[in-house]
Write a protein that holds these residues in place. Structure first.
Motif, PDB file in Angstrom:
ATOM      1  N   ASP A  10       0.846  -1.187   0.000  1.00  0.00           N
ATOM      2  CA  ASP A  10       0.000   0.000   0.000  1.00  0.00           C
ATOM      3  C   ASP A  10       0.882   1.238   0.000  1.00  0.00           C
ATOM      4  N   GLU A  11       0.366   2.291  -0.587  1.00  0.00           N
ATOM      5  CA  GLU A  11       1.075   3.564  -0.581  1.00  0.00           C
ATOM      6  C   GLU A  11       0.887   4.225   0.782  1.00  0.00           C
ATOM      7  N   GLY A  12       1.754   5.138   1.089  1.00  0.00           N
ATOM      8  CA  GLY A  12       1.612   5.893   2.322  1.00  0.00           C
ATOM      9  C   GLY A  12       2.747   5.626   3.277  1.00  0.00           C
ATOM     10  N   PRO A  13       2.742   6.344   4.389  1.00  0.00           N
ATOM     11  CA  PRO A  13       3.864   6.280   5.320  1.00  0.00           C
ATOM     12  C   PRO A  13       3.989   4.946   6.061  1.00  0.00           C
ATOM     13  N   TYR A  14       2.957   4.132   6.056  1.00  0.00           N
ATOM     14  CA  TYR A  14       3.007   2.883   6.815  1.00  0.00           C
ATOM     15  C   TYR A  14       3.014   1.652   5.913  1.00  0.00           C
ATOM     16  N   ARG A  15       3.434   1.809   4.663  1.00  0.00           N
ATOM     17  CA  ARG A  15       3.323   0.712   3.713  1.00  0.00           C
ATOM     18  C   ARG A  15       4.225  -0.465   4.049  1.00  0.00           C
ATOM     19  N   LEU A  16       5.279  -0.254   4.842  1.00  0.00           N
ATOM     20  CA  LEU A  16       6.158  -1.349   5.238  1.00  0.00           C
ATOM     21  C   LEU A  16       5.972  -1.738   6.706  1.00  0.00           C
ATOM     22  N   ALA A  17       4.857  -1.340   7.284  1.00  0.00           N
ATOM     23  CA  ALA A  17       4.626  -1.617   8.707  1.00  0.00           C
ATOM     24  C   ALA A  17       4.613  -3.114   9.001  1.00  0.00           C
ATOM     25  N   GLY A  18       4.007  -3.898   8.126  1.00  0.00           N
ATOM     26  CA  GLY A  18       3.934  -5.347   8.356  1.00  0.00           C
ATOM     27  C   GLY A  18       5.304  -5.999   8.365  1.00  0.00           C
ATOM     28  N   VAL A  19       6.121  -5.678   7.385  1.00  0.00           N
ATOM     29  CA  VAL A  19       7.457  -6.268   7.318  1.00  0.00           C
ATOM     30  C   VAL A  19       8.337  -5.740   8.448  1.00  0.00           C
ATOM     31  N   THR A  20       8.162  -4.467   8.803  1.00  0.00           N
ATOM     32  CA  THR A  20       8.941  -3.900   9.907  1.00  0.00           C
ATOM     33  C   THR A  20       8.604  -4.592  11.212  1.00  0.00           C
ATOM     34  N   ARG A  21       7.337  -4.869  11.457  1.00  0.00           N
ATOM     35  CA  ARG A  21       6.921  -5.564  12.677  1.00  0.00           C
ATOM     36  C   ARG A  21       7.533  -6.960  12.725  1.00  0.00           C
ATOM     37  N   LYS A  22       7.489  -7.686  11.609  1.00  0.00           N
ATOM     38  CA  LYS A  22       8.066  -9.036  11.578  1.00  0.00           C
ATOM     39  C   LYS A  22       9.579  -8.999  11.764  1.00  0.00           C
ATOM     40  N   LEU A  23      10.233  -7.992  11.206  1.00  0.00           N
ATOM     41  CA  LEU A  23      11.669  -7.834  11.374  1.00  0.00           C
ATOM     42  C   LEU A  23      12.018  -7.585  12.836  1.00  0.00           C
ATOM     43  N   LEU A  24      11.308  -6.668  13.478  1.00  0.00           N
ATOM     44  CA  LEU A  24      11.563  -6.384  14.891  1.00  0.00           C
ATOM     45  C   LEU A  24      11.266  -7.593  15.774  1.00  0.00           C
ATOM     46  N   ASP A  25      10.186  -8.298  15.484  1.00  0.00           N
ATOM     47  CA  ASP A  25       9.868  -9.513  16.243  1.00  0.00           C
ATOM     48  C   ASP A  25      10.998 -10.533  16.124  1.00  0.00           C
ATOM     49  N   ILE A  49      17.842 -17.237  10.422  1.00  0.00           N
ATOM     50  CA  ILE A  49      16.933 -18.350  10.760  1.00  0.00           C
ATOM     51  C   ILE A  49      15.581 -17.801  11.205  1.00  0.00           C
ATOM     52  N   ALA A  50      15.596 -16.794  12.081  1.00  0.00           N
ATOM     53  CA  ALA A  50      14.346 -16.224  12.588  1.00  0.00           C
ATOM     54  C   ALA A  50      13.535 -15.579  11.467  1.00  0.00           C
ATOM     55  N   LEU A  51      14.196 -14.869  10.547  1.00  0.00           N
ATOM     56  CA  LEU A  51      13.490 -14.247   9.426  1.00  0.00           C
ATOM     57  C   LEU A  51      12.888 -15.300   8.506  1.00  0.00           C
ATOM     58  N   THR A  52      13.619 -16.364   8.260  1.00  0.00           N
ATOM     59  CA  THR A  52      13.107 -17.461   7.431  1.00  0.00           C
ATOM     60  C   THR A  52      11.872 -18.074   8.067  1.00  0.00           C
ATOM     61  N   HIS A  53      11.932 -18.343   9.366  1.00  0.00           N
ATOM     62  CA  HIS A  53      10.771 -18.918  10.073  1.00  0.00           C
ATOM     63  C   HIS A  53       9.576 -17.978  10.063  1.00  0.00           C
ATOM     64  N   ALA A  54       9.834 -16.659  10.047  1.00  0.00           N
ATOM     65  CA  ALA A  54       8.750 -15.667  10.039  1.00  0.00           C
ATOM     66  C   ALA A  54       8.222 -15.408   8.628  1.00  0.00           C
ATOM     67  N   GLY A  55       8.863 -16.002   7.619  1.00  0.00           N
ATOM     68  CA  GLY A  55       8.417 -15.803   6.246  1.00  0.00           C
ATOM     69  C   GLY A  55       8.790 -14.446   5.668  1.00  0.00           C
ATOM     70  N   VAL A  56       9.837 -13.842   6.205  1.00  0.00           N
ATOM     71  CA  VAL A  56      10.274 -12.531   5.738  1.00  0.00           C
ATOM     72  C   VAL A  56      11.308 -12.716   4.621  1.00  0.00           C
ATOM     73  N   ALA A  83      12.966  -7.492   2.291  1.00  0.00           N
ATOM     74  CA  ALA A  83      11.866  -7.190   1.366  1.00  0.00           C
ATOM     75  C   ALA A  83      12.285  -6.211   0.268  1.00  0.00           C
ATOM     76  N   GLN A  84      13.530  -6.281  -0.132  1.00  0.00           N
ATOM     77  CA  GLN A  84      14.091  -5.451  -1.196  1.00  0.00           C
ATOM     78  C   GLN A  84      14.039  -3.949  -0.898  1.00  0.00           C
ATOM     79  N   GLU A  85      13.814  -3.571   0.377  1.00  0.00           N
ATOM     80  CA  GLU A  85      13.692  -2.142   0.688  1.00  0.00           C
ATOM     81  C   GLU A  85      14.344  -1.697   1.991  1.00  0.00           C
ATOM     82  N   ILE A  86      14.530  -2.560   2.949  1.00  0.00           N
ATOM     83  CA  ILE A  86      15.033  -2.164   4.264  1.00  0.00           C
ATOM     84  C   ILE A  86      16.434  -2.733   4.440  1.00  0.00           C
ATOM     85  N   VAL A  87      17.415  -1.851   4.679  1.00  0.00           N
ATOM     86  CA  VAL A  87      18.785  -2.289   4.915  1.00  0.00           C
ATOM     87  C   VAL A  87      18.985  -2.433   6.416  1.00  0.00           C
TER      88      VAL A  87
END
Length: 96
Positions: A10-25, A49-56, A83-87
């Protein structure tokens, strides 16, 4: 698996919120399970390993071209490209 199939683009300031949450988790899972005191490579392998298990979707040590005012000035190699966007650059330290 592409990032588009896992996370909303989705467009907007929160478009990567889902992937960011999974990354932080995933990060906190690694930290809480391993604690402190290991070398960076240990945390990097555990986070993969954790990212793979989370499907990120991620890639490790991808060269990212850097430009300044439209002119290439070098490259940067981060530890993870999420996700090709967050370093993500990991650092291990006993104190800040």
């Amino acid at each position: 698996m592409s990032a588009d199939t896992v996370f909303s683009r989705d467009e907007g300031p929160y478009r990567l919120a889902g992937v960011t949450r999974k990354l932080l988790d995933a990060f906190f899972d690694v930290y809480h399970e391993l604690g402190s005191g290991f070398l960076e490579a240990v945390y990097s392998n555990a986070l993969a390993i954790a990212l793979t298990h989370a499907g990120v979707p991620f890639a490790r040590e991808v060269l990212v071209p850097i430009s300044f005012r439209g002119v290439a000035v070098g490259t940067y190699r981060g530890d993870f490209l999420i996700a090709q966007e967050i370093v993500v650059e990991l650092k291990a330290s006993s104190a800040i």
